[in-house]
Design a protein around this motif. Structure first.
Motif, PDB file in Angstrom:
ATOM      1  N   SER A 144       0.852  -1.195   0.000  1.00  0.00           N
ATOM      2  CA  SER A 144       0.000   0.000   0.000  1.00  0.00           C
ATOM      3  C   SER A 144       0.887   1.243   0.000  1.00  0.00           C
ATOM      4  N   LYS A 145       0.270   2.395  -0.097  1.00  0.00           N
ATOM      5  CA  LYS A 145       1.041   3.639  -0.053  1.00  0.00           C
ATOM      6  C   LYS A 145       1.870   3.721   1.225  1.00  0.00           C
ATOM      7  N   GLU A 146       1.261   3.375   2.355  1.00  0.00           N
ATOM      8  CA  GLU A 146       1.969   3.467   3.636  1.00  0.00           C
ATOM      9  C   GLU A 146       3.161   2.526   3.696  1.00  0.00           C
ATOM     10  N   ASP A 147       2.974   1.318   3.197  1.00  0.00           N
ATOM     11  CA  ASP A 147       4.062   0.333   3.199  1.00  0.00           C
ATOM     12  C   ASP A 147       5.186   0.767   2.267  1.00  0.00           C
ATOM     13  N   VAL A 148       4.834   1.313   1.122  1.00  0.00           N
ATOM     14  CA  VAL A 148       5.837   1.802   0.174  1.00  0.00           C
ATOM     15  C   VAL A 148       6.639   2.943   0.788  1.00  0.00           C
ATOM     16  N   ILE A 149       5.956   3.844   1.478  1.00  0.00           N
ATOM     17  CA  ILE A 149       6.655   4.956   2.128  1.00  0.00           C
ATOM     18  C   ILE A 149       7.661   4.433   3.149  1.00  0.00           C
ATOM     19  N   ALA A 150       7.255   3.434   3.921  1.00  0.00           N
ATOM     20  CA  ALA A 150       8.162   2.875   4.931  1.00  0.00           C
ATOM     21  C   ALA A 150       9.440   2.327   4.306  1.00  0.00           C
ATOM     22  N   LYS A 151       9.282   1.578   3.230  1.00  0.00           N
ATOM     23  CA  LYS A 151      10.462   0.989   2.571  1.00  0.00           C
ATOM     24  C   LYS A 151      11.273   2.060   1.838  1.00  0.00           C
ATOM     25  N   ALA A 152      10.574   3.003   1.206  1.00  0.00           N
ATOM     26  CA  ALA A 152      11.277   4.066   0.476  1.00  0.00           C
ATOM     27  C   ALA A 152      12.106   4.924   1.420  1.00  0.00           C
ATOM     28  N   TRP A 153      11.586   5.168   2.621  1.00  0.00           N
ATOM     29  CA  TRP A 153      12.333   5.959   3.604  1.00  0.00           C
ATOM     30  C   TRP A 153      13.628   5.256   3.994  1.00  0.00           C
ATOM     31  N   ARG A 154      13.532   3.966   4.203  1.00  0.00           N
ATOM     32  CA  ARG A 154      14.727   3.192   4.534  1.00  0.00           C
ATOM     33  C   ARG A 154      15.738   3.251   3.391  1.00  0.00           C
ATOM     34  N   ALA A 155      15.268   3.066   2.177  1.00  0.00           N
ATOM     35  CA  ALA A 155      16.164   3.109   1.020  1.00  0.00           C
ATOM     36  C   ALA A 155      16.805   4.482   0.876  1.00  0.00           C
ATOM     37  N   HIS A 156      16.004   5.504   1.039  1.00  0.00           N
ATOM     38  CA  HIS A 156      16.495   6.886   0.943  1.00  0.00           C
ATOM     39  C   HIS A 156      17.606   7.151   1.945  1.00  0.00           C
ATOM     40  N   ASN A 157      17.418   6.689   3.175  1.00  0.00           N
ATOM     41  CA  ASN A 157      18.400   6.942   4.221  1.00  0.00           C
ATOM     42  C   ASN A 157      19.643   6.069   4.121  1.00  0.00           C
ATOM     43  N   LEU A 158      19.654   5.176   3.155  1.00  0.00           N
ATOM     44  CA  LEU A 158      20.850   4.403   2.852  1.00  0.00           C
ATOM     45  C   LEU A 158      21.492   4.863   1.543  1.00  0.00           C
ATOM     46  N   GLY A 159      20.980   5.949   0.987  1.00  0.00           N
ATOM     47  CA  GLY A 159      21.583   6.524  -0.211  1.00  0.00           C
ATOM     48  C   GLY A 159      21.187   5.868  -1.511  1.00  0.00           C
ATOM     49  N   TYR A 160      20.176   5.000  -1.481  1.00  0.00           N
ATOM     50  CA  TYR A 160      19.750   4.315  -2.696  1.00  0.00           C
ATOM     51  C   TYR A 160      19.024   5.262  -3.657  1.00  0.00           C
ATOM     52  N   ARG A 161      19.150   4.962  -4.929  1.00  0.00           N
ATOM     53  CA  ARG A 161      18.292   5.543  -5.951  1.00  0.00           C
ATOM     54  C   ARG A 161      16.992   4.732  -5.949  1.00  0.00           C
ATOM     55  N   LEU A 162      15.894   5.346  -6.402  1.00  0.00           N
ATOM     56  CA  LEU A 162      14.598   4.738  -6.165  1.00  0.00           C
ATOM     57  C   LEU A 162      13.723   4.694  -7.418  1.00  0.00           C
ATOM     58  N   MET A 163      13.088   3.524  -7.625  1.00  0.00           N
ATOM     59  CA  MET A 163      12.056   3.361  -8.654  1.00  0.00           C
ATOM     60  C   MET A 163      10.749   2.972  -7.979  1.00  0.00           C
ATOM     61  N   ILE A 164       9.659   3.619  -8.386  1.00  0.00           N
ATOM     62  CA  ILE A 164       8.330   3.274  -7.915  1.00  0.00           C
ATOM     63  C   ILE A 164       7.571   2.628  -9.074  1.00  0.00           C
ATOM     64  N   ASP A 165       6.978   1.468  -8.789  1.00  0.00           N
ATOM     65  CA  ASP A 165       6.322   0.643  -9.799  1.00  0.00           C
ATOM     66  C   ASP A 165       4.816   0.594  -9.522  1.00  0.00           C
ATOM     67  N   PHE A 166       4.048   1.406 -10.258  1.00  0.00           N
ATOM     68  CA  PHE A 166       2.594   1.446 -10.091  1.00  0.00           C
ATOM     69  C   PHE A 166       1.944   0.297 -10.855  1.00  0.00           C
ATOM     70  N   HIS A 167       1.187  -0.542 -10.132  1.00  0.00           N
ATOM     71  CA  HIS A 167       0.442  -1.628 -10.771  1.00  0.00           C
ATOM     72  C   HIS A 167      -0.968  -1.200 -11.163  1.00  0.00           C
ATOM     73  N   TYR A 168      -1.459  -0.121 -10.567  1.00  0.00           N
ATOM     74  CA  TYR A 168      -2.838   0.345 -10.794  1.00  0.00           C
ATOM     75  C   TYR A 168      -3.836  -0.789 -10.585  1.00  0.00           C
ATOM     76  N   SER A 169      -3.657  -1.474  -9.470  1.00  0.00           N
ATOM     77  CA  SER A 169      -4.499  -2.606  -9.099  1.00  0.00           C
ATOM     78  C   SER A 169      -4.401  -2.771  -7.590  1.00  0.00           C
ATOM     79  N   ASP A 170      -5.338  -3.508  -7.012  1.00  0.00           N
ATOM     80  CA  ASP A 170      -5.257  -3.845  -5.593  1.00  0.00           C
ATOM     81  C   ASP A 170      -4.376  -5.061  -5.361  1.00  0.00           C
ATOM     82  N   GLU A 171      -3.927  -5.683  -6.450  1.00  0.00           N
ATOM     83  CA  GLU A 171      -3.126  -6.901  -6.371  1.00  0.00           C
ATOM     84  C   GLU A 171      -2.207  -6.965  -7.577  1.00  0.00           C
ATOM     85  N   TRP A 172      -1.659  -8.167  -7.849  1.00  0.00           N
ATOM     86  CA  TRP A 172      -0.691  -8.327  -8.921  1.00  0.00           C
ATOM     87  C   TRP A 172      -1.242  -7.882 -10.275  1.00  0.00           C
ATOM     88  N   ALA A 173      -0.448  -7.119 -10.976  1.00  0.00           N
ATOM     89  CA  ALA A 173      -0.706  -6.812 -12.385  1.00  0.00           C
ATOM     90  C   ALA A 173       0.403  -7.446 -13.199  1.00  0.00           C
TER      91      ALA A 173
END
Length: 371
Positions: free
Chosen positions: A103-132
């Motif tokens: 979910s948005k909240e879960d993605v934010i949690a992981k993205a924050w961790r990645a950001h604080n480790l200096g990672y570059r970031l890709m966000i992958d929108f599925h436009y679905s409630d489940e696997w696309a």
């Protein structure tokens, strides 16, 4: 259930926004950008992308999965992957998943961790409630009865909502996928590309996502992602259709999974190294690289391998990854390669193509992702 889910995901986010992990003082800590001049830890995070999609990570951690370095020391997963050569993280996002993961909240949690480790970031929108994926492009429940025009607004609003939340935290997003493995379109049946109207709708949907991304992150590169990176016919068909119907993109994204996949009910235990067309991984790598070069030339576009994987215990796994990485780095216009869920092990959710062994130790195949 929704209230419980919201509280749980809020707790995860709170844990990840603090300087310590959620478990106890013996666990690794996450460096805060306010307390260090170098969130990368001294690692070179630039250049050719050597990435990992770790979207399952928080769910794995919540289930008790742990990660270890080659000496058997327990490690925080993203920090360990950075040490092993990764310089970018990819995260999928679902609109309203039933259990809250991705979910948005879960993605934010992981993205924050990645950001604080200096990672570059890709966000992958599925436009679905489940696997696309190529066969499954289900509309979110909240969008099911919407017209095409409403769907375009839904795409735009959802994209901007998630990206705005990340930007408000100071997290940079370098790449954004609008749709996942869309070789038959998206948001079926309206965006299914088996009719002219569906192809036109698909192009409008891609463009709606593209424009939304640029509104929040003007410098971010937008990816249209298909599977079967070795299939030139498939890519030309979809991108010709997008071109003819005004679709916008910056990067062509690919997936590549060699071998013949068994049915989903046997947990990938009967994987065959020769695919259903009789091709080896060596042939698929060669075909995929040739497809990259042709697409770059034809569409004047960049390309990226957004998902790649092979069974963790296949005796030629390291050779496969090394061969592909070596060839991809020589393609002018190929930006990089993301392994899909390399941290998975012991058959997590039936997935056997991670890069860790059944005890949670990294495999030699990760050598391919070192600079």
């Amino acid at each position: 259930m929704k209230k419980i889910k919201t509280l749980w995901m809020g707790f995860i986010l709170l844990c990840c926004l603090t300087t310590t992990s959620c478990n106890n003082d013996d666990k690794p800590t996450f460096p805060e950008t306010e307390e260090t001049n170098d969130p990368t830890g001294g690692y070179d995070m630039t250049g050719f992308v050597r990435g990992a999609d770790v979207s399952w990570l928080t769910e794995m951690e919540a289930s008790g999965r742990k990660f270890y370095d080659s000496k058997g020391k327990e490690r925080e997963c993203m920090e360990l992957l950075r040490e092993l050569g990764m310089n970018a993280i990819r995260l999928r996002v679902w609109v309203d998943p039933e259990n809250g993961w991705c979910s948005k909240e879960d993605v934010i949690a992981k993205a924050w961790r990645a950001h604080n480790l200096g990672y570059r970031l890709m966000i992958d929108f599925h436009y679905s409630d489940e696997w696309a994926d190529p066969l499954d492009q289900f509309k979110p429940v909240a969008w099911e009865d919407h017209s095409v025009e409403q769907l375009l607004e839904d795409i735009s609003s959802h994209t901007k909502d998630v990206l705005s939340a990340l930007k408000n935290l100071g997290i940079n997003v370098e790449w954004v996928q609008v749709g996942n493995e869309t070789h038959s379109g998206m948001l079926f049946p309206d965006g299914k590309t088996d009719t002219q109207t569906g192809s036109e709708n698909f192009a409008k949907m891609i463009t709606a996502g593209y424009d939304a991304v640029k509104e929040i992150y003007p410098e971010a590169q937008v990816i249209v992602h298909l599977d079967q990176g070795n299939d030139a016919y498939l890519y030309n068909k979809i991108f010709d259709g997008l071109s003819e119907n005004g679709g916008k993109w910056d990067i062509i994204g690919m997936s590549l999974y060699p071998g013949e996949e068994p049915s989903k009910d046997n947990n990938l235990t009967e994987w065959n190294e020769i695919d259903k067309y009789g091709k080896t991984w060596q042939q698929l790598n060669k075909d995929c690289i040739a497809n990259m070069q042709a697409l770059i030339s034809k569409y004047n576009t960049k390309v990226m391998m957004c998902e790649i994987g092979i069974p963790w215990n296949y005796d030629e796994a390291e050779a496969f990854y090394t061969d592909f990485m070596t060839k991809a780095k020589k393609v002018e216009g190929c930006l990089g390669v993301f392994a899909w869920e390399p941290q998975c092990y012991a058959g997590w959710n039936g997935y056997q193509k991670g890069m860790f062994n059944d005890e949670g130790y990294p495999m030699n195949s990760l050598n391919a992702f070192k600079r």
